[in-house]
Design a protein around this motif. Structure first.
Motif, PDB file in Angstrom:
ATOM      1  N   PHE A  15      82.107  76.545 -20.437  1.00 24.65           N
ATOM      2  CA  PHE A  15      81.968  76.476 -18.972  1.00 24.65           C
ATOM      3  C   PHE A  15      82.946  77.421 -18.283  1.00 24.65           C
ATOM      4  CE2 PHE A  15      79.972  71.971 -18.454  1.00 24.65           C
ATOM      5  CZ  PHE A  15      78.880  72.418 -19.206  1.00 24.65           C
ATOM      6  N   LEU A  16      84.168  77.442 -18.762  1.00 16.09           N
ATOM      7  CA  LEU A  16      85.168  78.307 -18.141  1.00 16.09           C
ATOM      8  C   LEU A  16      84.826  79.774 -18.391  1.00 16.09           C
ATOM      9  CD1 LEU A  16      88.697  76.685 -18.639  1.00 16.09           C
ATOM     10  CD2 LEU A  16      87.459  77.100 -16.511  1.00 16.09           C
ATOM     11  N   PHE A  19      82.152  80.693 -16.244  1.00 19.73           N
ATOM     12  CA  PHE A  19      82.619  80.728 -14.848  1.00 19.73           C
ATOM     13  C   PHE A  19      83.314  82.055 -14.555  1.00 19.73           C
ATOM     14  CE2 PHE A  19      86.684  80.216 -12.530  1.00 19.73           C
ATOM     15  CZ  PHE A  19      86.173  80.241 -11.236  1.00 19.73           C
ATOM     16  N   ASN A  87      96.955  77.084 -20.123  1.00 21.11           N
ATOM     17  CA  ASN A  87      97.003  75.795 -19.439  1.00 21.11           C
ATOM     18  C   ASN A  87      98.412  75.239 -19.463  1.00 21.11           C
ATOM     19  OD1 ASN A  87      94.695  74.991 -18.222  1.00 21.11           O
ATOM     20  ND2 ASN A  87      93.730  74.321 -20.130  1.00 21.11           N
ATOM     21  N   LEU A  88      99.162  75.713 -20.437  1.00 23.86           N
ATOM     22  CA  LEU A  88     100.537  75.231 -20.561  1.00 23.86           C
ATOM     23  C   LEU A  88     101.378  75.978 -19.547  1.00 23.86           C
ATOM     24  CD1 LEU A  88     100.588  75.589 -24.409  1.00 23.86           C
ATOM     25  CD2 LEU A  88     100.376  73.441 -23.163  1.00 23.86           C
ATOM     26  N   LYS A 108      95.481  78.695 -15.651  1.00 16.19           N
ATOM     27  CA  LYS A 108      94.106  78.445 -15.209  1.00 16.19           C
ATOM     28  C   LYS A 108      94.027  77.284 -14.229  1.00 16.19           C
ATOM     29  CE  LYS A 108      92.923  78.415 -19.632  1.00 16.19           C
ATOM     30  NZ  LYS A 108      92.118  78.244 -20.865  1.00 16.19           N
ATOM     31  N   SER A 109      94.711  76.206 -14.556  1.00 20.23           N
ATOM     32  CA  SER A 109      94.551  74.992 -13.755  1.00 20.23           C
ATOM     33  C   SER A 109      95.208  75.116 -12.380  1.00 20.23           C
ATOM     34  CB  SER A 109      95.139  73.806 -14.507  1.00 20.23           C
ATOM     35  OG  SER A 109      96.523  74.032 -14.718  1.00 20.23           O
ATOM     36  N   PRO A 113      89.429  79.831  -7.598  1.00 22.08           N
ATOM     37  CA  PRO A 113      88.745  81.064  -7.988  1.00 22.08           C
ATOM     38  C   PRO A 113      89.152  82.287  -7.150  1.00 22.08           C
ATOM     39  CG  PRO A 113      87.195  79.269  -8.026  1.00 22.08           C
ATOM     40  CD  PRO A 113      88.470  78.710  -7.506  1.00 22.08           C
TER      41      PRO A 113
ATOM     42  N   SER B 495     101.582  65.901 -24.584  1.00 25.88           N
ATOM     43  CA  SER B 495     101.483  67.340 -24.381  1.00 25.88           C
ATOM     44  C   SER B 495     100.074  67.845 -24.696  1.00 25.88           C
ATOM     45  CB  SER B 495     102.507  68.020 -25.287  1.00 25.88           C
ATOM     46  OG  SER B 495     102.497  69.386 -25.084  1.00 25.88           O
ATOM     47  N   HIS B 499      97.057  69.018 -22.055  1.00 27.89           N
ATOM     48  CA  HIS B 499      96.456  70.341 -22.212  1.00 27.89           C
ATOM     49  C   HIS B 499      94.931  70.223 -22.266  1.00 27.89           C
ATOM     50  CE1 HIS B 499      96.135  74.504 -23.545  1.00 27.89           C
ATOM     51  NE2 HIS B 499      95.168  74.067 -24.371  1.00 27.89           N
ATOM     52  N   GLU B 500      94.474  69.271 -23.092  1.00 22.95           N
ATOM     53  CA  GLU B 500      93.031  69.089 -23.243  1.00 22.95           C
ATOM     54  C   GLU B 500      92.389  68.614 -21.943  1.00 22.95           C
ATOM     55  OE1 GLU B 500      91.222  70.015 -25.816  1.00 22.95           O
ATOM     56  OE2 GLU B 500      93.070  70.763 -26.736  1.00 22.95           O
ATOM     57  N   ARG B 502      93.337  69.396 -18.988  1.00 24.20           N
ATOM     58  CA  ARG B 502      93.311  70.419 -17.941  1.00 24.20           C
ATOM     59  C   ARG B 502      92.137  71.391 -18.072  1.00 24.20           C
ATOM     60  NH1 ARG B 502      99.478  72.048 -16.859  1.00 24.20           N
ATOM     61  NH2 ARG B 502      99.640  71.652 -19.080  1.00 24.20           N
ATOM     62  N   THR B 503      91.637  71.590 -19.279  1.00 21.73           N
ATOM     63  CA  THR B 503      90.510  72.512 -19.424  1.00 21.73           C
ATOM     64  C   THR B 503      89.287  72.027 -18.633  1.00 21.73           C
ATOM     65  OG1 THR B 503      91.374  73.191 -21.541  1.00 21.73           O
ATOM     66  CG2 THR B 503      89.089  73.754 -21.093  1.00 21.73           C
ATOM     67  N   THR B 506      90.025  72.155 -14.887  1.00 23.85           N
ATOM     68  CA  THR B 506      89.965  73.496 -14.326  1.00 23.85           C
ATOM     69  C   THR B 506      88.505  73.898 -14.085  1.00 23.85           C
ATOM     70  OG1 THR B 506      91.929  74.018 -15.611  1.00 23.85           O
ATOM     71  CG2 THR B 506      90.750  75.871 -14.657  1.00 23.85           C
ATOM     72  N   ALA B 507      87.640  73.521 -15.025  1.00 22.42           N
ATOM     73  CA  ALA B 507      86.224  73.844 -14.866  1.00 22.42           C
ATOM     74  C   ALA B 507      85.663  73.158 -13.615  1.00 22.42           C
ATOM     75  CB  ALA B 507      85.466  73.420 -16.113  1.00 22.42           C
ATOM     76  N   ARG B 509      87.308  72.051 -11.004  1.00 19.24           N
ATOM     77  CA  ARG B 509      87.904  72.648  -9.810  1.00 19.24           C
ATOM     78  C   ARG B 509      87.215  73.978  -9.465  1.00 19.24           C
ATOM     79  NH1 ARG B 509      94.274  74.152  -9.249  1.00 19.24           N
ATOM     80  NH2 ARG B 509      94.185  74.690  -7.045  1.00 19.24           N
ATOM     81  N   SER B 510      87.049  74.796 -10.489  1.00 20.30           N
ATOM     82  CA  SER B 510      86.489  76.130 -10.249  1.00 20.30           C
ATOM     83  C   SER B 510      85.044  76.049  -9.742  1.00 20.30           C
ATOM     84  CB  SER B 510      86.528  76.935 -11.538  1.00 20.30           C
ATOM     85  OG  SER B 510      87.862  77.011 -11.979  1.00 20.30           O
ATOM     86  N   TYR B 511      84.247  75.184 -10.405  1.00 23.28           N
ATOM     87  CA  TYR B 511      82.824  75.114 -10.004  1.00 23.28           C
ATOM     88  C   TYR B 511      82.657  74.468  -8.635  1.00 23.28           C
ATOM     89  CZ  TYR B 511      81.165  77.030 -14.387  1.00 23.28           C
ATOM     90  OH  TYR B 511      80.903  77.878 -15.408  1.00 23.28           O
ATOM     91  N   GLU B 539      92.432  68.618  -7.634  1.00 24.55           N
ATOM     92  CA  GLU B 539      93.777  69.220  -7.552  1.00 24.55           C
ATOM     93  C   GLU B 539      94.855  68.152  -7.746  1.00 24.55           C
ATOM     94  OE1 GLU B 539      93.864  71.263  -3.827  1.00 24.55           O
ATOM     95  OE2 GLU B 539      92.841  73.033  -4.641  1.00 24.55           O
ATOM     96  N   ILE B 542      95.167  67.316 -11.350  1.00 22.50           N
ATOM     97  CA  ILE B 542      95.910  68.353 -12.089  1.00 22.50           C
ATOM     98  C   ILE B 542      97.417  68.207 -11.826  1.00 22.50           C
ATOM     99  CG2 ILE B 542      96.326  70.843 -12.240  1.00 22.50           C
ATOM    100  CD1 ILE B 542      93.286  71.182 -11.710  1.00 22.50           C
TER     101      ILE B 542
END
Lengths: 128, 744
Positions: A15-16, A19, A87-88, A108-109, A113, B495, B499-500, B502-503, B506-507, B509-511, B539, B542
């Motif tokens: 997806f990313l 995107f 992401n870190l 990224k987070s 965009p 940790s 991380h997992e 946030r992926t 982020t998707a 948030r972006s979409y 947001e 996150i």
């Protein structure tokens, strides 16, 4: 406008990846993608990209190893800047990336965009 | 012809007395260390030598040669005894070979001295002067022997002087004095009594002996002044002993002469008078030791029954009073009773709740200790003596087990043990004195044994306790290691999980952003509102993950604090530049009150994070067109930085909750919800400021009246810079984590 600028997006999350591809294509860039470390390495080795967006945690081979291989085997055609996608937060890994030749990083987070676009444009301008 | 009793003879007697006095002085001191014994030996040898000279000078020609040999025989003990003393002083174990050689040489030379013609050939008398000795062929051996052992003595003491020089000042001083005094006297004596006679000069042949008086005086000085030998009660005892000797010797000498001259009309020569006087003194001196020796011998071989009850009980009391170790106590008491009362065999059996707990026995078989045998005896409370019993079972039993006497040991009617004694070594019957001593001893011993038993139990309990504590400690250590491992796993999990997380976030948030801003169809007002809320919530999610990561890192001690001196106002300007765009969106006025400030001493990255949080908060809670003011204050020790806003303000009761985890205020939820706040930012600020040795607090005049957030940090002055380590926090290599950035 002559040749569109070429950007390689290395991101395992579908997806990313799509995107970023959609976002940047709309800006008129020529986009190539890689979903794992090995594909990314061979594409980078072929070379000719104006910008490479490189995720760190990747299947098969991680971003750090890709950067190391790139350093050890210079690409056939030269590439532009490498921007690390992460992401870190400001971790020790980012420092290592800089040592291995990355020009910058994008968390990224943390970005919307439009902010991502601004950053990418800046890197392309700086690299031109 | 006879040399008359003259001044020199008087001096020799004085010298002898001085030496003997010193010898008793040392003999009666409490400890018998080898150094003290050998030192005593030195004095006896000198006294012997002085005595020999006394007689040598006084004897007629007829015996002169014999006494000359005796004189040299006596002299041959002085040098080696000095050397032996030097070897043992102060508390050393010398080479056995050296001691052997010394004894052998001394034996050899002294025998040589006694054999006529070898060292002493003959003696000639010069009227009005000292006798002249003509030396034999073996004399050179004698010279080498005497001078050799004295030299060895000096060398030994010199060696010890250097050895103890830096270790023990007292011993160093003692050696110094002994060396000086002995070397002066011995060199002079060797001159008058060895070198000059070798050259044929005998005029001062007696001086060496007399010089030893000075030696005695010198040693006495070292004893008193430098604690060469501990004195204690010796002085009084020695003086008393000397008086006793003088009295006995004097009385009997006088008696002897009076009786002899008045009753038997015997006239004595001066020589005989002196000779007999000395013998009476010898009798007086030797009486004490001889008496002890014969007593010991008769006790040993004839089983003499006599002893002093008082002495025995005193000795036993000492054993009982000075022993807490159960085994030692019982054995020592039993052993002492058998020795003092001269009994062939004995045993002490201890009981604990009527069961045998411990047995200590000398000379008995094990069959004695069968429980059924002992149980019969336990019913008696007094001392039971076989001779007092009528013929019967008890007497039969005692006879079969070789028990002459037994006594139950009890404390307050509680059974402690049983004392069994066999027949007397002499085969005699127990005397009344024996029975009395046992009667007195038994209760005292019972109490002591009871005490030692309690002590023994406590000791055993202590051992068990120590073992238990050790076991518990090691279990705790294992648990602790496990917890540390779990903690690490938890951190790793947080940790990786964040991380997992946030992926996909982020998707989303972006979409959502794309849907809002890049839609190819116009959005309805409703849809825009829905998507906006989705975006803000994402947001917030996150930010929440970031803040939780930060807290986890702070709390697990993974955050380093590396303080430096920096300009606070410059840092504030940097932060303002970062938030400028956002402030413009809300048309907020950002104002800094410039102040003359010293440099702050803290970690600039962490202060940056705090400022971003506080200014970000102020912006979130201040409505459009509001104003945010940043001001400073310093008293020279700390710098206070205040962020003042014209926002929603805080009620009094809410102020206390501000800096707690999820301490966000209910009434500002709307503001928080629309701003993406997490309720963790102020908690992180407080943790960071406190890590850097500062404080943070908030004030508000009330709702809708704005709020002021202030934090203080140390000033970079000499004191804080000197204590930099106090403000620094290092983390193990590989465990360091950085803070996730703040989103405003």
């Amino acid at each position: 406008m002559d040749q569109p600028k070429r950007i390689l997006i290395v991101e395992d999350d579908q997806f990313l990846r799509e995107f970023y591809q959609e976002l940047l294509s709309a800006e008129g860039y020529a986009i190539d993608t890689a979903a794992d470390g090995e594909t990314a390495t061979s594409k980078i080795y072929e070379g000719g990209y104006n910008l490479i967006m490189l995720d760190i945690m990747l299947p098969k081979k991680d971003g750090l190893q890709i950067l190391k291989d790139n350093k050890a085997h210079p690409p056939k055609k030269p590439n532009g800047s490498v921007v690390v996608l992460t992401n870190l937060g400001q971790d020790a890994i980012i420092k290592t990336c800089f040592e291995l030749g990355a020009s910058g990083y994008i968390i990224k987070s943390a970005l919307n965009p439009d902010q991502v676009l601004t950053e990418i444009n800046n890197y392309l301008k700086a690299g031109a | 012809m006879l040399q008359s009793f003259d001044l020199i003879s008087g001096l020799l007697i004085l010298t002898f007395l001085a030496n003997i006095f010193l010898a008793f002085f040392i003999h009666y001191r409490s400890s018998k260390t080898p150094a003290n014994i050998t030192f005593e030996l030195v004095i006896y040898s000198i006294a012997f030598w002085v005595t020999a000279m006394f007689f040598y000078r006084l004897t007629s020609l007829q015996y002169s040669e014999l006494f000359a040999r005796l004189l040299y025989f006596a002299a041959s003990f002085t040098a080696p005894s000095f050397f032996l003393f030097g070897l043992f002083f102060p508390r050393e174990r010398p080479n056995k070979f050296l001691i052997g050689i010394t004894i052998f040489c001394t034996f050899f030379i002294s025998i040589l001295c006694l054999i006529p013609g070898l060292i002493i050939k003959d003696v000639s008398i010069v009227p009005g002067s000292e006798k002249i000795i003509n030396f034999g062929k073996a004399y050179p051996f004698y010279i080498v022997f005497i001078s050799g052992f004295f030299t060895a003595f000096y060398v030994t003491l010199l060696f010890k002087f250097f050895k103890y020089r830096n270790i023990n000042n007292l011993i160093k001083v003692q050696i110094q004095y002994i060396l000086i005094i002995t070397s002066i006297v011995s060199v002079l004596a060797m001159l008058t009594n060895l070198v000059l006679p070798t050259l044929g000069i005998f005029v001062v042949n007696w001086l060496g002996q007399v010089l030893t008086t000075f030696w005695v005086g010198g040693i006495a000085y070292v004893i008193v002044k430098h604690r060469f030998i501990e004195i204690r009660f010796v002085v009084a005892r020695a003086i008393a002993y000397i008086f006793l000797l003088l009295a006995i010797g004097g009385i009997y000498s006088i008696l002897l002469f009076l009786v002899s001259s008045s009753l038997f009309k015997i006239a004595f020569t001066q020589e005989q008078i002196i000779f007999y006087s000395v013998i009476t003194f010898l009798v007086a001196i030797s009486f004490g030791p001889l008496k002890r020796m014969t007593e010991r011998a008769t006790d040993k071989y004839l089983f003499k029954g006599y002893y002093s009850s008082e002495e025995v009980l005193k000795v036993l009391s000492t054993i009982i009073g000075s022993n807490l170790d159960l085994n030692r106590l019982i054995f020592d008491v039993l052993n002492r009773v058998l020795i003092e009362l001269r009994i062939s065999k004995g045993a002490i059996i201890l009981f604990e709740q009527n069961n045998i707990y411990h047995i200590s026995q000398i000379g008995y078989d094990n069959k004695v200790f069968y429980k059924e045998n002992l149980n019969i005896m336990l019913s008696k409370t007094n001392t039971v003596f076989i001779e007092d019993l009528e013929e019967g079972d008890m007497k039969q039993l005692m006879r079969s087990l070789n028990i002459s006497l037994f006594r139950v040991l009890e404390v307050k009617n509680e059974l402690v043990g049983l004392l069994l004694l066999g027949e007397k070594s002499s085969g005699e019957v127990y005397s009344d004195q024996d029975l009395k001593v046992i009667d007195i001893l038994a209760p005292e011993a019972a109490v002591a044994i009871q005490n030692a038993k309690s002590y023994d139990k406590i000791k055993r309990f202590n051992i068990t306790l120590t073992e238990e504590v050790q076991k518990a400690t090691s279990e705790l250590q294992i648990a602790n290691t496990k917890l540390q491992e779990l903690d690490r796993l938890k951190d790793d999990f947080v940790s990786i999980a964040s991380h997992e997380l946030r992926t996909p976030m982020t998707a989303i948030r972006s979409y959502v952003w794309m849907a809002l801003h890049k839609s190819d169809v116009p959005l309805s007002e409703k849809l825009t509102r829905y998507l906006n809320r989705t975006l803000i919530s994402t947001e917030r999610l996150i930010n929440l993950v970031n803040d939780m990561l930060n807290i986890s890192r702070i709390e697990s001690g993974r955050i380093e604090v590396l303080p430096t001196a920096f300009n606070m106002q410059t840092l504030v300007q940097d932060v303002l530049a970062e938030v400028e765009a956002k402030a413009r969106e809300k048309a907020l006025i950002l104002e800094v009150m410039p102040t003359q400030l010293p440099q702050a001493f803290a970690d600039p990255d962490k202060v940056h994070q705090v400022l971003l949080n506080l200014i970000g908060n102020a912006m979130k809670f201040t409505p459009q067109n509001g104003k945010i003011t940043i001001s400073f204050f310093s008293d020279g020790n700390t710098i206070e930085t205040s962020v003042k806003d014209s926002g929603v303000g805080i009620t009094q009761e809410d102020l206390s909750r501000l800096f707690k985890k999820f301490g966000r205020l209910d009434n500002s939820y709307v503001a928080a919800a629309t701003s993406g706040g997490t309720g963790l930012g102020l908690f992180i600020c407080k943790s960071l400021i406190e890590l850097m040795g500062g404080k943070i607090w908030a004030k508000s005049p009330g709702l809708n009246l704005g709020a002021v957030f202030t934090f203080s940090l140390p000033v970079a002055n000499e004191r804080t810079l000197a204590e930099a380590a106090k403000y620094t926090k290092k983390v193990k290599e590989g465990e360091v984590k950085l803070l996730e950035p703040v989103n405003i």
